[in-house]
Design an enzyme around this catalytic site. Structure first.
Site, short mmCIF file in Angstrom:
data_model
loop_
_atom_site.label_atom_id
_atom_site.label_comp_id
_atom_site.label_asym_id
_atom_site.label_seq_id
_atom_site.Cartn_x
_atom_site.Cartn_y
_atom_site.Cartn_z
N HIS A 96 0.81 -1.23 0.00
CA HIS A 96 0.00 0.00 0.00
C HIS A 96 0.84 1.28 0.00
O HIS A 96 0.30 2.35 -0.20
CB HIS A 96 -0.91 0.04 1.23
N ARG A 449 -13.09 0.34 -5.80
CA ARG A 449 -13.71 1.49 -5.11
C ARG A 449 -13.48 2.76 -5.88
O ARG A 449 -12.41 2.96 -6.45
CB ARG A 449 -13.12 1.66 -3.71
N SER A 644 -13.29 0.26 3.93
CA SER A 644 -12.06 -0.36 4.41
C SER A 644 -12.19 -1.04 5.77
O SER A 644 -13.09 -0.75 6.55
CB SER A 644 -10.99 0.73 4.50
N ARG A 646 -9.74 -0.59 7.89
CA ARG A 646 -8.77 0.14 8.71
C ARG A 646 -9.36 0.49 10.07
O ARG A 646 -10.35 1.19 10.19
CB ARG A 646 -8.27 1.40 7.97
C1 MIC Z 1 -8.85 -0.16 0.66
O1 MIC Z 1 -8.95 -0.73 -0.41
O2 MIC Z 1 -9.62 0.73 1.04
C2 MIC Z 1 -7.71 -0.58 1.56
C3 MIC Z 1 -6.75 0.53 1.62
O3 MIC Z 1 -7.06 -1.69 1.02
C4 MIC Z 1 -8.30 -0.90 2.93
C5 MIC Z 1 -7.30 -1.19 3.96
C6 MIC Z 1 -6.62 0.00 4.53
O4 MIC Z 1 -7.25 1.04 4.72
O5 MIC Z 1 -5.43 -0.11 4.83
C7 MIC Z 1 -9.31 -2.04 2.93
O6 MIC Z 1 -9.91 -2.30 1.93
O7 MIC Z 1 -9.54 -2.64 3.99
FE1 SF4 Z 2 -4.88 -2.37 -2.45
FE2 SF4 Z 2 -7.27 -2.05 -1.27
FE3 SF4 Z 2 -6.83 -1.22 -3.76
FE4 SF4 Z 2 -6.94 -3.77 -3.26
S1 SF4 Z 2 -8.60 -2.31 -3.02
S2 SF4 Z 2 -5.43 -2.76 -4.55
S3 SF4 Z 2 -5.97 -3.90 -1.27
S4 SF4 Z 2 -5.87 -0.47 -1.92
#
Ligand code: MIC
Ligand code: SF4
Length: 757
Positions: A96, A449, A644, A646
């Site tokens: 990340h 997303r 997420s 997180r």
């Molecule tokens: C995301 O796609 O939003 C992330 C970044 O992968 C998150 C994890 C994070 O915030 O570190 C997720 O999907 O859980």
């Molecule tokens: Fe990385 Fe989250 Fe994006 Fe997947 S959705 S590529 S885990 S940041």
């Protein structure tokens, strides 16, 4: 080589007995999801049937995966649990923190320079506690897991919402907060409410421009971002069998976007082929011995309405390509309807950037299908209008794609950029030139997303989600409304040409290859390994336990913010530039809720400080309440905390002194994260009570002293004119979770137990 093959064999050995026990208690034919759940009960064989959507159940997952942005907090918490080693096979993936700017080599070096301290911390802490570490550049967590660790019928959890990607190989794989991962790594049970079951019957076969991505884009349109909450989605039918394993992964991956706990597919030939191609024939041999248990019972798939809580049917032969967006992944539009819809909504039609990658769509098959479009355009003399950026999913995929000429094909376009095998633009790790001007524009990508600001920080970037082949076609045309099925393009000679349908290879004909996959195995005995966290670091900070509840009703709490509309974890704790503080709770708390829209002034990051009457930034106002010893609460709308895993989104308010989050409804992972960190996660009994909340309100809890399962909490709201309203708030805490609240956090309880032992 197959990682942890002995663990996998053990799981399979106990399957027949576990399934027999499950049949005894459930007394009905079983779905695949139920088989996997009942085969992973913490207690061993089932002794009772659990009520879907209601019973809390203790599970024993087979493995844990973490990525660098969440692993820091997860492992800082694990340190507090005082264990010598993790109890189940676990891995960390550095994916990340690498920004996309120039191209793979330069960007990776830049990331190593910038994040050296964090990577060293992760590498050493993994080494100490027996955790496998996939170094920066090795690949995106979920692709690496699919290629190396996922196995049919297994159960895993991961500190990332897209852990669900492993459903492509028939797992029950669930995204969780770091505190849940700590439980499992510390050798304890993992608790989950028994999910409801949604069955998706796929008939027919994909053809032409339609791809696996379109299945989930369609499902997202049907179920919306909260339609899967608390449910496992199980795909079945002839159409399911016809999809590749990585295509299944794409579908499961984006199940996170409908809030589903996870998604899965029954074990079939596509999985056999993928396992064998990725060097895991041993898993195939072991799985084949119990193959009947690794898919749902025939009776279930014959009459799904009887066994699932909801059933959806999609005919793949009739499905057409979709584009979802902007700003939400469930706004589904068939490509053929995009022109009218975009014009009606004033979405910019020109596309400057097209991005292929992310854990959703970065497999060999994805790259090969997109490359076939580029190849065709080059052969027909068409030049691309947009810049095409590509993040391969793993070093194994990149290396193989390079060997097979796919990367060279992309490079036939001058404006193609091959970025690192990492998340990159998907999580705002993208130094997009000109983004700071905040111009209104559209981009298209194959990610999952597309929330506002997510990719480039610009709130006016309209991001649309599509399959990699559609992204390539749109990149070439430079138009959001390009329909490759019907539209032509003008080539260098002024001729009108049509693009051929995508062609791809499910798996590389010459097999996968890689020189250095980027894996670092941990020390056998890590007791001497030192994990260093500098006390002056601004990136890493050791955690202090949160203080326990004082046993009294919370009184005099001020409203910090009443968030309006969509409030995802990106709004609560933004990623992108803030990812660098993921290991430093106090520093990252400076982004708390800065993306949430204040109901009263419709602005972001501007709320009233009730102590002074002045407006300020959300974190600053909250720090002022904390300094004055005044508790506060946050109010929110539907599906609060969507997105997420997180846990920073829960730890930041906890750290800064917010006591409760009161909303119309929660996304699953975020609700659990709040509970784990010792916060009150509450929902309005009457959703309309949201309208009663005013800017100057003060809140008194009336019956928190009697906090008990299934008993709503009473909250008295005093408005600035002295009038009051008393409202009821529901909660879903069970006895154990109330214990976390009382102790100050779930981790405080683990630490207490560790001291006793
Ligand atoms: C995301 O796609 O939003 C992330 C970044 O992968 C998150 C994890 C994070 O915030 O570190 C997720 O999907 O859980
Ligand atoms: Fe990385 Fe989250 Fe994006 Fe997947 S959705 S590529 S885990 S940041």
């Amino acid at each position: 080589m197959t990682f942890d093959i002995n663990m996998i064999k053990k799981v399979y050995e106990r399957y027949p007995e576990r399934i027999a026990a499950a049949r005894q208690v459930v007394q009905k034919p079983l779905t695949l999801a139920e088989k996997i759940l009942y085969a992973h009960l913490w207690q061993g064989n089932a002794t009772e049937a659990y009520e879907r959507g209601n019973s809390y159940v203790d599970f024993a997952p087979d493995r844990v995966a973490m990525q660098d942005a969440t692993a820091q907090m997860a492992l800082l918490q694990f340190m507090q649990a005082e264990k010598a080693k993790v109890a189940v096979p676990s891995t960390v993936h550095a994916d990340h923190l690498i920004q996309a700017k120039i191209g793979a080599d330069k960007d990776l070096q830049e990331a190593l320079n910038k994040n050296n301290e964090v990577f060293n911390f992760l590498s050493s802490i993994c080494n100490k506690y027996g955790i496998g570490f996939w170094k920066p550049g090795a690949g995106i967590i979920h692709q690496v897991v699919l290629e190396n660790y996922a196995f049919p019928g297994g159960m895993m959890i991961g500190t990332d919402s897209h852990t669900v990607n492993a459903g492509g190989l028939g797992m029950v794989a669930v995204g969780v907060g770091g505190a849940d991962a700590v439980d499992v790594m510390a050798g304890m049970a993992w608790e989950l409410k028994m999910p409801k079951l949604i069955g998706v019957k796929l008939t027919g076969k994909l053809n032409g421009w339609t791809s696996a991505k379109d299945v989930i884009l369609k499902v997202a349109g049907i179920l919306t971002v909260k339609g899967g909450t608390g449910a496992i989605v199980e795909y079945f039918g002839e159409g399911a069998v016809s999809l590749s394993a990585t295509g299944k992964g794409t579908i499961c991956n984006m199940g996170a976007e409908i809030g589903a706990t996870t998604s899965t597919f029954g074990y079939d030939d596509s999985m056999r082929r993928y396992l064998a191609a990725t060097g895991r024939q041993e898993v195939v041999d072991a799985a084949d011995k119990i193959a009947e248990h690794l898919t749902g019972d025939a009776e279930v798939y014959a009459e799904p309405e009887k066994y699932f809580d909801q059933v959806i049917e999609i005919n793949l032969s009739e499905l057409t390509p979709h584009l979802n967006g902007p700003f939400t992944p469930d706004l589904a539009t068939p490509v053929a309807e995009m022109r009218d819809k975009a014009i009606a909504n004033d979405w910019p039609l020109d596309i400057e950037w097209a991005l292929i990658g992310s854990c959703t769509n970065s497999s060999y098959e994805d790259l090969s299908r997109a490359a076939s479009i580029v190849e065709d355009a080059v052969a027909k003399g068409v030049k691309p209008k947009a810049i095409l950026g590509i993040n391969p999913g793993s070093e194994q995929v990149r290396y193989t794609a390079e060997r097979d000429g796919l990367i060279d094909t992309f490079k036939k376009f001058e404006n193609a950029r091959i970025f690192t095998n990492a998340c990159g633009p998907c999580i705002g790790q993208w130094d997009r030139e000109g983004a700071e001007k905040q111009e209104k524009n559209s981009i298209i990508h194959s990610f999952n997303r597309n929330f506002a600001k997510r990719a480039d920080g610009n709130p006016n970037t309209h991001a649309f989600v599509a399959s990699p082949e559609m992204v390539a076609a749109v990149a070439i045309s430079g138009r959001l409304d390009f329909n490759p099925i019907t539209d032509t393009l003008t080539n260098q000679d002024g001729e009108q040409v049509k693009l051929d349908e995508p062609k791809g290879s499910e798996l590389p004909a010459k097999g996968f290859d890689v020189e250095d996959n980027g894996y670092q195995a941990p020390a056998e005995d890590g007791s001497d390994v030192q994990v260093i966290v500098s006390p002056t670091s601004d990136r890493l900070q050791l955690l202090e336990p949160f203080s326990p509840w004082d046993g009294k009703n919370i009184t005099g709490a001020k409203l910090l913010i009443k968030a309006e509309g969509k409030c995802t974890t990106d709004h609560i704790s933004m990623a992108g530039p803030w990812l660098k503080y993921r290991g430093h709770l106090d520093n990252i708390s400076n982004n708390m809720l800065i993306g949430a829209v204040n109901f009263f002034n419709k602005e972001t990051n501007r709320v009233k400080n009730q102590l002074t009457g002045e407006y300020g930034e959300v974190p600053a106002v909250q720090r002022a309440y904390k300094a004055a010893g005044v508790p506060s609460i946050v109010v929110g709308d539907q599906n609060y905390g969507e997105g997420s895993s997180r846990e920073h989104a829960a730890m930041e308010p906890r750290h800064l002194g917010v006591k409760a989050v009161l909303v119309k409804s929660f996304a699953r992972i975020h609700e659990t994260n709040l509970k784990k960190q010792g916060m009150l996660a509450l929902t309005f009994v009457n959703a309309e009570d949201y309208d009663k909340i005013q800017e100057d309100d003060t809140f008194d809890f009336l019956n928190l002293e009697g906090f008990a399962p299934n008993t709503p909490l009473q909250i008295q709201i005093t408005h600035s004119d002295g009038t009051t309203d008393t409202i009821l708030a529901n909660h879903t805490y069970n006895e154990q979770q109330i214990g976390w609240f009382k102790a100050g956090s779930a981790l405080n309880l683990i630490a207490e137990e560790a001291k006793k032992a």
